[in-house]
Scaffold this motif. Structure first.
Motif, PDB file in Angstrom:
ATOM      1  N   PRO A 257       0.824  -1.215   0.000  1.00 51.24           N
ATOM      2  CA  PRO A 257       0.000   0.000   0.000  1.00 51.24           C
ATOM      3  C   PRO A 257       0.858   1.266   0.000  1.00 51.24           C
ATOM      4  O   PRO A 257       1.819   1.384   0.768  1.00 51.24           O
ATOM      5  CB  PRO A 257      -0.806  -0.129   1.302  1.00 51.24           C
ATOM      6  N   ASN A 258       0.525   2.190  -0.881  1.00 56.43           N
ATOM      7  CA  ASN A 258       1.238   3.463  -1.015  1.00 56.43           C
ATOM      8  C   ASN A 258       2.697   3.306  -1.434  1.00 56.43           C
ATOM      9  O   ASN A 258       3.465   4.268  -1.404  1.00 56.43           O
ATOM     10  CB  ASN A 258       1.155   4.269   0.284  1.00 56.43           C
ATOM     11  N   GLY A 259       3.093   2.097  -1.829  1.00 53.83           N
ATOM     12  CA  GLY A 259       4.465   1.873  -2.266  1.00 53.83           C
ATOM     13  C   GLY A 259       5.485   1.997  -1.160  1.00 53.83           C
ATOM     14  O   GLY A 259       6.665   2.279  -1.424  1.00 53.83           O
ATOM     15  N   LEU A 260       5.089   1.747   0.092  1.00 57.74           N
ATOM     16  CA  LEU A 260       5.974   1.926   1.244  1.00 57.74           C
ATOM     17  C   LEU A 260       6.141   0.619   2.005  1.00 57.74           C
ATOM     18  O   LEU A 260       5.245  -0.224   2.048  1.00 57.74           O
ATOM     19  CB  LEU A 260       5.417   3.004   2.179  1.00 57.74           C
ATOM     20  N   ASN A 261       7.324   0.451   2.621  1.00 55.37           N
ATOM     21  CA  ASN A 261       7.585  -0.732   3.426  1.00 55.37           C
ATOM     22  C   ASN A 261       6.620  -0.787   4.612  1.00 55.37           C
ATOM     23  O   ASN A 261       6.119   0.238   5.085  1.00 55.37           O
ATOM     24  CB  ASN A 261       9.020  -0.730   3.939  1.00 55.37           C
TER      25      ASN A 261
END
Length: 403
Positions: A257-261
């Motif tokens: 999600p949201n391109g985050l770790n």
């Protein structure tokens, strides 16, 4: 009963027509297309035998027969005789034909040279009684076995009424005796209830979610996870058992999600799905929602704070947003001045604001902030004045985005 002459039934047919009205018998029980009917007697066949072309029952008390040809002379309410020999197995030629047909069918379906791609194959389990069981069993000596069953299925929903429906079940027998519905299909709605097994996997660079045929996965351990493997067209519900694991975003193979770790805690859960190329996407994430308690020291930007303490709790709202509530007490201010500084148990990735109040000494509104990449919460008065004083007590709340 190869020759059937019902004792109370009668037939009526007008001259030069082929429509016969039958009263006094259940046509659905005996009469079929291709049988023959003779008019005028019940105890013997007299005259011509007329081939029955169609049967149209009227409930269980008669109906209409259509003959293959027209009857030249009419009959009104006369007894009749139906010849069923070719259909009830008493005719020798029919019996031979049935036996040959059965042998050919078994040979085609079950023979060692069967090629299922050479043509259509059907195995029909046609139940007559509504309570009968249609069942195909798959068993090999010494191995787990299962079956496919077509049968009525009854259930009572909580707070509802007892319900019975027709169901098709793919069943397993894990203990060799008791069936378990692996897939239960409600034939009245065309929907299915599927039993989903669970398995525990260990965290690591690659956690292959498709390595076990289980829709529910528990991941144990705190090692960083870079991949969910190359399983194609799979859906998995995942729960994390331990704190500390980090799920690393990959724009192609592990899309988060949201391109985050995601920094994971015990109880966090997610649903992941893979495409036809084996690339995974986390389509839903549910943080555990359990608050984490922490304590921290307190200092001043300038001067020397005599003594201070901080206790608090934080809880994750989603994958990266964290709500923080903390209480700061200044036992002795000493020479502290400027601003108060509280160390948070995490660093933030975007500017975070806090708001609160000092309740014990001056009773004023307090504000705070945390800079990007920092874990230091700076607390000031509402007018940016130094908020500290001996005996001061602060209650502060803020929402932070964390790594």
């Amino acid at each position: 009963m190869p020759l059937y002459g019902p004792s109370t039934a009668t037939a009526t047919v007008a001259a030069n027509t082929n429509s016969v009205a039958i009263t006094g018998m259940d046509l659905t029980a005996i009469v079929q297309q291709g049988m023959t009917i003779s008019f005028g007697a019940r105890d013997r066949a007299i005259g011509d035998a007329w081939v029955i072309n169609t049967v149209a029952p009227n409930g269980t008390n008669g109906g209409t027969l259509t003959l293959a040809g027209s009857v030249p002379s009419g009959f009104t309410n006369v007894p009749f005789l139906i010849d069923t020999r070719a259909f009830l197995g008493t005719d020798s030629s029919y019996a031979a034909a049935v036996s040959l047909k059965l042998l050919m069918s078994l040979s085609n379906l079950l023979g060692p040279a069967t090629n299922l791609f050479a043509g259509a194959r059907q195995l029909v389990l046609d139940k007559v009684a509504s309570t009968a069981l249609g069942r195909v069993v798959f068993a090999t000596a010494g191995r787990q076995w299962g079956d496919i069953v077509h049968a009525p299925y009854g259930y009572t929903p909580t707070g509802g009424q007892a319900t019975t429906t027709e169901a098709m079940s793919l069943r397993a027998f894990p203990n060799g005796t008791t069936p378990v519905d692996a897939v239960l299909i409600d034939l009245s709605t065309g929907t299915a209830d599927v039993s989903v097994a669970g398995v525990t996997l260990t965290s690591g660079a690659i956690v292959d979610l498709a390595s076990a045929p289980c829709g529910r996965v528990t991941i144990a351990g705190s090692a960083q996870i870079n991949s969910f493997g190359a399983g194609k067209n799979k859906v998995r519900d995942v729960v994390f058992r331990d704190n500390g694991a980090i799920l690393v975003h990959n724009a192609t193979s592990l899309i988060l999600p949201n391109g985050l770790n995601l920094s994971l805690r015990a109880g966090d859960a997610l649903r992941a799905a893979s495409d036809a190329a084996g690339n995974w996407r986390v389509i839903a994430f549910w943080p555990s929602g359990l608050p984490v308690a922490f304590s921290s020291g307190v200092s001043a930007v300038t001067g020397s704070l005599g003594s201070g303490s901080c206790t608090g709790k934080y809880v994750r709202l989603n994958g990266r947003m964290v709500a923080v509530n903390l209480n700061v007490t200044i036992q002795s201010n000493g020479t502290g001045d400027g601003y108060l500084v509280v160390t948070l148990p995490f660093s933030v990735v975007s500017f975070a604001k806090f708001f609160g109040r000092e309740n014990a000494v001056r009773g004023f509104i307090a504000q705070g902030f945390v800079g990007v990449g920092s874990n230091a919460l700076i607390i000031a008065g509402h007018d940016n004045s130094y908020p500290g004083a001996t005996g001061a007590q602060f209650e502060m709340f803020g929402i932070c985005e964390v790594a």
